[in-house]
Design a protein around this motif. Structure first.
Motif, PDB file in Angstrom:
ATOM      1  N   LYS A   1     -11.738 -11.560  13.899  1.00  0.00           N
ATOM      2  CA  LYS A   1     -10.372 -11.671  13.729  1.00  0.00           C
ATOM      3  C   LYS A   1     -10.448 -12.586  12.276  1.00  0.00           C
ATOM      4  O   LYS A   1      -9.776 -12.369  11.440  1.00  0.00           O
ATOM      5  CB  LYS A   1      -9.618 -12.123  14.686  1.00  0.00           C
ATOM      6  CG  LYS A   1      -9.255 -11.094  15.672  1.00  0.00           C
ATOM      7  CD  LYS A   1      -8.404 -11.863  16.946  1.00  0.00           C
ATOM      8  CE  LYS A   1      -7.902 -10.560  17.902  1.00  0.00           C
ATOM      9  NZ  LYS A   1      -7.086 -11.247  19.017  1.00  0.00           N
ATOM     10  N   ASP A   2     -11.249 -13.725  12.474  1.00  0.00           N
ATOM     11  CA  ASP A   2     -11.187 -14.772  11.497  1.00  0.00           C
ATOM     12  C   ASP A   2     -11.718 -14.190   9.932  1.00  0.00           C
ATOM     13  O   ASP A   2     -11.304 -14.320   8.973  1.00  0.00           O
ATOM     14  CB  ASP A   2     -12.322 -15.846  11.695  1.00  0.00           C
ATOM     15  CG  ASP A   2     -11.748 -16.795  12.778  1.00  0.00           C
ATOM     16  OD1 ASP A   2     -10.291 -16.577  13.107  1.00  0.00           O
ATOM     17  OD2 ASP A   2     -12.386 -17.720  13.513  1.00  0.00           O
ATOM     18  N   PHE A   3     -12.850 -13.164  10.405  1.00  0.00           N
ATOM     19  CA  PHE A   3     -13.559 -12.507   9.056  1.00  0.00           C
ATOM     20  C   PHE A   3     -12.374 -11.471   8.435  1.00  0.00           C
ATOM     21  O   PHE A   3     -12.040 -11.685   7.159  1.00  0.00           O
ATOM     22  CB  PHE A   3     -14.633 -11.514   9.577  1.00  0.00           C
ATOM     23  CG  PHE A   3     -15.230 -10.733   8.431  1.00  0.00           C
ATOM     24  CD1 PHE A   3     -15.888 -11.447   7.481  1.00  0.00           C
ATOM     25  CD2 PHE A   3     -14.876  -9.184   8.451  1.00  0.00           C
ATOM     26  CE1 PHE A   3     -16.624 -10.502   6.330  1.00  0.00           C
ATOM     27  CE2 PHE A   3     -15.258  -8.728   7.257  1.00  0.00           C
ATOM     28  CZ  PHE A   3     -16.194  -9.155   6.357  1.00  0.00           C
ATOM     29  N   VAL A   4     -11.538 -10.889   9.265  1.00  0.00           N
ATOM     30  CA  VAL A   4     -10.364  -9.975   8.634  1.00  0.00           C
ATOM     31  C   VAL A   4      -9.365 -11.093   7.913  1.00  0.00           C
ATOM     32  O   VAL A   4      -8.894 -10.617   6.937  1.00  0.00           O
ATOM     33  CB  VAL A   4      -9.849  -9.346   9.883  1.00  0.00           C
ATOM     34  CG1 VAL A   4      -8.436  -8.623   8.967  1.00  0.00           C
ATOM     35  CG2 VAL A   4     -10.877  -8.034  10.207  1.00  0.00           C
ATOM     36  N   ASN A   5      -8.968 -12.133   8.669  1.00  0.00           N
ATOM     37  CA  ASN A   5      -8.148 -13.059   8.142  1.00  0.00           C
ATOM     38  C   ASN A   5      -8.846 -13.632   6.529  1.00  0.00           C
ATOM     39  O   ASN A   5      -8.040 -13.690   5.689  1.00  0.00           O
ATOM     40  CB  ASN A   5      -7.893 -14.030   8.913  1.00  0.00           C
ATOM     41  CG  ASN A   5      -6.947 -13.935  10.028  1.00  0.00           C
ATOM     42  OD1 ASN A   5      -6.094 -12.825   9.790  1.00  0.00           O
ATOM     43  ND2 ASN A   5      -7.016 -14.468  11.107  1.00  0.00           N
ATOM     44  N   LYS A   6     -10.030 -13.735   6.533  1.00  0.00           N
ATOM     45  CA  LYS A   6     -10.672 -14.189   5.104  1.00  0.00           C
ATOM     46  C   LYS A   6     -10.674 -13.019   4.176  1.00  0.00           C
ATOM     47  O   LYS A   6     -10.242 -13.240   2.946  1.00  0.00           O
ATOM     48  CB  LYS A   6     -12.087 -14.647   5.297  1.00  0.00           C
ATOM     49  CG  LYS A   6     -12.099 -15.982   6.057  1.00  0.00           C
ATOM     50  CD  LYS A   6     -13.597 -16.469   6.598  1.00  0.00           C
ATOM     51  CE  LYS A   6     -13.476 -17.451   7.107  1.00  0.00           C
ATOM     52  NZ  LYS A   6     -14.882 -17.962   7.588  1.00  0.00           N
ATOM     53  N   LEU A   7     -10.578 -11.813   4.638  1.00  0.00           N
ATOM     54  CA  LEU A   7     -10.600 -10.644   3.572  1.00  0.00           C
ATOM     55  C   LEU A   7      -8.953 -10.625   3.192  1.00  0.00           C
ATOM     56  O   LEU A   7      -9.028 -10.340   1.845  1.00  0.00           O
ATOM     57  CB  LEU A   7     -10.604  -9.297   4.362  1.00  0.00           C
ATOM     58  CG  LEU A   7     -12.194  -9.166   4.618  1.00  0.00           C
ATOM     59  CD1 LEU A   7     -12.309  -7.827   5.579  1.00  0.00           C
ATOM     60  CD2 LEU A   7     -12.906  -9.021   3.518  1.00  0.00           C
ATOM     61  N   TYR A   8      -7.797 -11.020   3.981  1.00  0.00           N
ATOM     62  CA  TYR A   8      -6.428 -10.969   3.563  1.00  0.00           C
ATOM     63  C   TYR A   8      -6.362 -12.128   2.583  1.00  0.00           C
ATOM     64  O   TYR A   8      -5.830 -11.841   1.388  1.00  0.00           O
ATOM     65  CB  TYR A   8      -5.561 -11.350   4.810  1.00  0.00           C
ATOM     66  CG  TYR A   8      -5.390  -9.879   5.455  1.00  0.00           C
ATOM     67  CD1 TYR A   8      -4.725  -8.755   5.040  1.00  0.00           C
ATOM     68  CD2 TYR A   8      -5.549  -9.934   6.812  1.00  0.00           C
ATOM     69  CE1 TYR A   8      -4.544  -7.759   5.455  1.00  0.00           C
ATOM     70  CE2 TYR A   8      -5.295  -8.881   7.451  1.00  0.00           C
ATOM     71  CZ  TYR A   8      -4.834  -7.475   7.010  1.00  0.00           C
ATOM     72  OH  TYR A   8      -4.600  -6.422   7.544  1.00  0.00           O
ATOM     73  N   LEU A   9      -7.049 -13.320   2.712  1.00  0.00           N
ATOM     74  CA  LEU A   9      -6.820 -14.270   1.791  1.00  0.00           C
ATOM     75  C   LEU A   9      -7.680 -14.007   0.426  1.00  0.00           C
ATOM     76  O   LEU A   9      -7.232 -14.325  -0.542  1.00  0.00           O
ATOM     77  CB  LEU A   9      -7.695 -15.535   2.317  1.00  0.00           C
ATOM     78  CG  LEU A   9      -6.842 -16.318   3.256  1.00  0.00           C
ATOM     79  CD1 LEU A   9      -7.892 -17.659   4.012  1.00  0.00           C
ATOM     80  CD2 LEU A   9      -5.501 -16.814   2.834  1.00  0.00           C
ATOM     81  N   ARG A  10      -8.648 -13.249   0.602  1.00  0.00           N
ATOM     82  CA  ARG A  10      -9.496 -13.120  -0.872  1.00  0.00           C
ATOM     83  C   ARG A  10      -8.772 -11.863  -1.399  1.00  0.00           C
ATOM     84  O   ARG A  10      -8.760 -11.977  -2.682  1.00  0.00           O
ATOM     85  CB  ARG A  10     -10.838 -12.197  -0.163  1.00  0.00           C
ATOM     86  CG  ARG A  10     -11.549 -11.711  -1.385  1.00  0.00           C
ATOM     87  CD  ARG A  10     -13.051 -10.932  -0.915  1.00  0.00           C
ATOM     88  NE  ARG A  10     -13.908 -11.851  -1.092  1.00  0.00           N
ATOM     89  CZ  ARG A  10     -15.062 -11.314  -0.758  1.00  0.00           C
ATOM     90  NH1 ARG A  10     -15.277 -10.268  -0.006  1.00  0.00           N
ATOM     91  NH2 ARG A  10     -16.280 -12.337  -0.710  1.00  0.00           N
ATOM     92  N   ILE A  11      -8.006 -11.031  -1.045  1.00  0.00           N
ATOM     93  CA  ILE A  11      -7.170  -9.815  -1.545  1.00  0.00           C
ATOM     94  C   ILE A  11      -6.088 -10.631  -2.289  1.00  0.00           C
ATOM     95  O   ILE A  11      -5.686 -10.731  -3.358  1.00  0.00           O
ATOM     96  CB  ILE A  11      -6.638  -8.991  -0.442  1.00  0.00           C
ATOM     97  CG1 ILE A  11      -7.669  -7.948  -0.040  1.00  0.00           C
ATOM     98  CG2 ILE A  11      -5.288  -8.134  -1.034  1.00  0.00           C
ATOM     99  CD1 ILE A  11      -7.457  -7.230   1.089  1.00  0.00           C
ATOM    100  N   SER A  12      -5.509 -11.868  -1.502  1.00  0.00           N
ATOM    101  CA  SER A  12      -4.145 -12.292  -2.042  1.00  0.00           C
ATOM    102  C   SER A  12      -4.665 -13.326  -2.943  1.00  0.00           C
ATOM    103  O   SER A  12      -4.120 -13.282  -4.212  1.00  0.00           O
ATOM    104  CB  SER A  12      -3.646 -13.391  -1.077  1.00  0.00           C
ATOM    105  OG  SER A  12      -3.259 -12.582   0.074  1.00  0.00           O
ATOM    106  N   ALA A  13      -6.114 -13.894  -3.195  1.00  0.00           N
ATOM    107  CA  ALA A  13      -6.431 -14.799  -4.394  1.00  0.00           C
ATOM    108  C   ALA A  13      -6.743 -13.746  -5.379  1.00  0.00           C
ATOM    109  O   ALA A  13      -6.337 -14.145  -6.658  1.00  0.00           O
ATOM    110  CB  ALA A  13      -7.642 -15.374  -3.923  1.00  0.00           C
TER     111      ALA A  13
END
Length: 77
Positions: A26-38
């Motif tokens: 779940k943490d990894f997926v959240n980091k992917l969302y942050l990367r996309i947002s960035a």
């Protein structure tokens, strides 16, 4: 929404526990969302011309007027 199934070695689950592994995923997926947002924000920044933006220049000058004494004092120490 898509579902992704992965196979994990039983020893891995025994070592760390199901809930820890689930939380890590779940943490990894959240980091992917942050990367996309960035990445989206970076695309938007490239389209902004701050050099010619009157509001930006005014805000920058106001900030300098409010904070310049902190930096000028450092120069004379």
């Amino acid at each position: 929404m898509q579902e992704i199934k992965i196979q994990l070695d039983d020893k891995l689950i025994q070592t760390f526990g199901y809930s820890i592994i689930e939380q890590q995923i779940k943490d990894f997926v959240n980091k992917l969302y942050l990367r996309i947002s960035a990445q989206e924000m970076l695309k938007g920044i490239k389209e902004i011309d701050l050099e010619n933006d009157e509001k930006w220049n005014n805000a920058r000058e106001l900030a300098w007027e409010q904070e310049n004494n902190k930096y000028i004092n450092l120069l004379y120490k």
